[in-house]
Design an enzyme around this catalytic site. Structure first.
Site, mmCIF file in Angstrom:
data_model
loop_
_atom_site.group_PDB
_atom_site.id
_atom_site.type_symbol
_atom_site.label_atom_id
_atom_site.label_comp_id
_atom_site.label_asym_id
_atom_site.label_seq_id
_atom_site.Cartn_x
_atom_site.Cartn_y
_atom_site.Cartn_z
ATOM 1 C CG HIS A 59 -2.032 -1.017 1.122
ATOM 2 N ND1 HIS A 59 -2.997 -1.013 0.139
ATOM 3 C CD2 HIS A 59 -2.308 -2.101 1.895
ATOM 4 C CE1 HIS A 59 -3.819 -2.030 0.305
ATOM 5 N NE2 HIS A 59 -3.420 -2.713 1.361
ATOM 6 N NE ARG A 84 1.651 -4.969 3.541
ATOM 7 C CZ ARG A 84 0.496 -4.507 4.028
ATOM 8 N NH1 ARG A 84 -0.351 -5.355 4.628
ATOM 9 N NH2 ARG A 84 0.183 -3.226 3.946
ATOM 10 C CG ASP A 98 18.246 -13.217 -5.564
ATOM 11 O OD1 ASP A 98 18.398 -14.137 -4.733
ATOM 12 O OD2 ASP A 98 18.127 -13.429 -6.785
ATOM 13 C CD GLU A 163 -4.850 -9.211 3.993
ATOM 14 O OE1 GLU A 163 -4.885 -8.134 4.632
ATOM 15 O OE2 GLU A 163 -3.959 -9.481 3.182
ATOM 16 C CG ASP A 189 -7.543 -5.810 3.162
ATOM 17 O OD1 ASP A 189 -8.199 -5.305 2.245
ATOM 18 O OD2 ASP A 189 -6.339 -5.581 3.328
#
Length: 280
Positions: A59, A84, A98, A163, A189
């Protein structure tokens, strides 16, 4: 015979993931959300003393390079970085790992099959399907960690976000997936999916979260959640939540600036109202 320093270098493993080890030891870790998408702001947060900081790619306006920049400054602090991603695609997971991310949180996981696919994505073959590009990756210190391929899997922490009502229905199956280390419950959510958009503290939403938290803890996984108010955060910890975010940098900054603006305007009104009138 190889020199002693070279023998030691050949035994160098992947860096220890303190976030993973502290959760495994049973600690309750307090964190904050980084949504400003800026390394300077992330460094300020990294000096605040949180146990962990989440770099939000879902977000917040982050891309791979901005995530890397924030990862670097948080790693240099006493806070553990968690990244996230906006999705659980194999290629996105591979790139984040990586870069050096060792703790990933993946949103919108609704089934055990999704969770199993994520576990495979964070592990090297034969246990998984993570692409082998560590020779040129920051994660291996650019080939400076000889044992990276052999030791990387053990230091990866994978959290999945449950969620939705579908995710809650599949929670018990998700909790059986080996390699899922934590389950994060998303109040915003979840409340929307339950028909209570914007009502994060609706009694039915809170009841669902409480029940899920207990089930996650009972399964030996780490429950996580974000609550920026003390009553909900306190209750979550009491119910077994182990990684709890209590602040969001965007909201903290916006709130502080609004209060500062209001205070400044109030000061102006007090001063100008009490000022002596000027000459006629």
């Amino acid at each position: 015979m190889l020199p002693a320093f070279h023998q030691q270098s050949l035994k160098m493993p992947a860096p220890q993931n303190n976030f993973k080890s502290r959760l495994a030891a049973g600690e309750v870790l307090i964190g904050a959300w980084l949504g400003l998408a800026d390394p300077y702001a992330a460094e300020i947060a990294a000096t605040a003393g949180f146990d962990w900081l989440l770099i939000d790619g879902e977000h917040a306006p982050n891309d791979l390079r901005s995530i890397l920049a924030q990862l670097s400054v948080v790693e240099a602090s006493g806070s553990s970085p968690v990244v996230r991603l906006p999705m659980g695609e194999d290629w996105a997971i591979k790139q984040a790992l990586d870069l050096g991310a060792q703790s990933l949180l993946i949103p919108m996981v609704d089934s055990a099959a999704q969770a199993q696919a994520l576990v495979r994505a964070v592990r090297y073959p034969p246990r998984g399907m993570r692409g082998v590009g560590s020779a040129l990756a920051r994660a291996s210190r650019f080939s400076g960690i000889p044992d990276y391929l052999a030791t990387a899997d053990a230091q990866i922490w994978l959290g999945v976000q449950v969620e939705t009502r579908a995710g809650l229905a599949a929670l018990d199956e998700i909790l059986t997936v080996e390699g899922v280390d934590g389950v994060f419950l998303g109040p915003a959510d979840l409340s929307a999916d339950m028909g209570y958009l914007g009502q994060l503290d609706h009694p039915e939403v809170l009841a669902a979260i409480s029940d899920a938290t207990r089930r996650i803890a009972a399964a030996g996984k780490a429950p996580g959640i974000i609550w920026t108010d003390e009553p909900n955060a306190s209750r979550a910890i009491a119910e077994g939540a182990r990684f709890v975010a209590t602040a969001i940098d965007v909201i903290t900054l916006a709130g502080a600036l609004r209060r500062a603006a209001s205070a400044g305007k109030a000061l102006r009104e007090r001063v100008t109202a009490g000022a002596a009138p000027g000459p006629a």
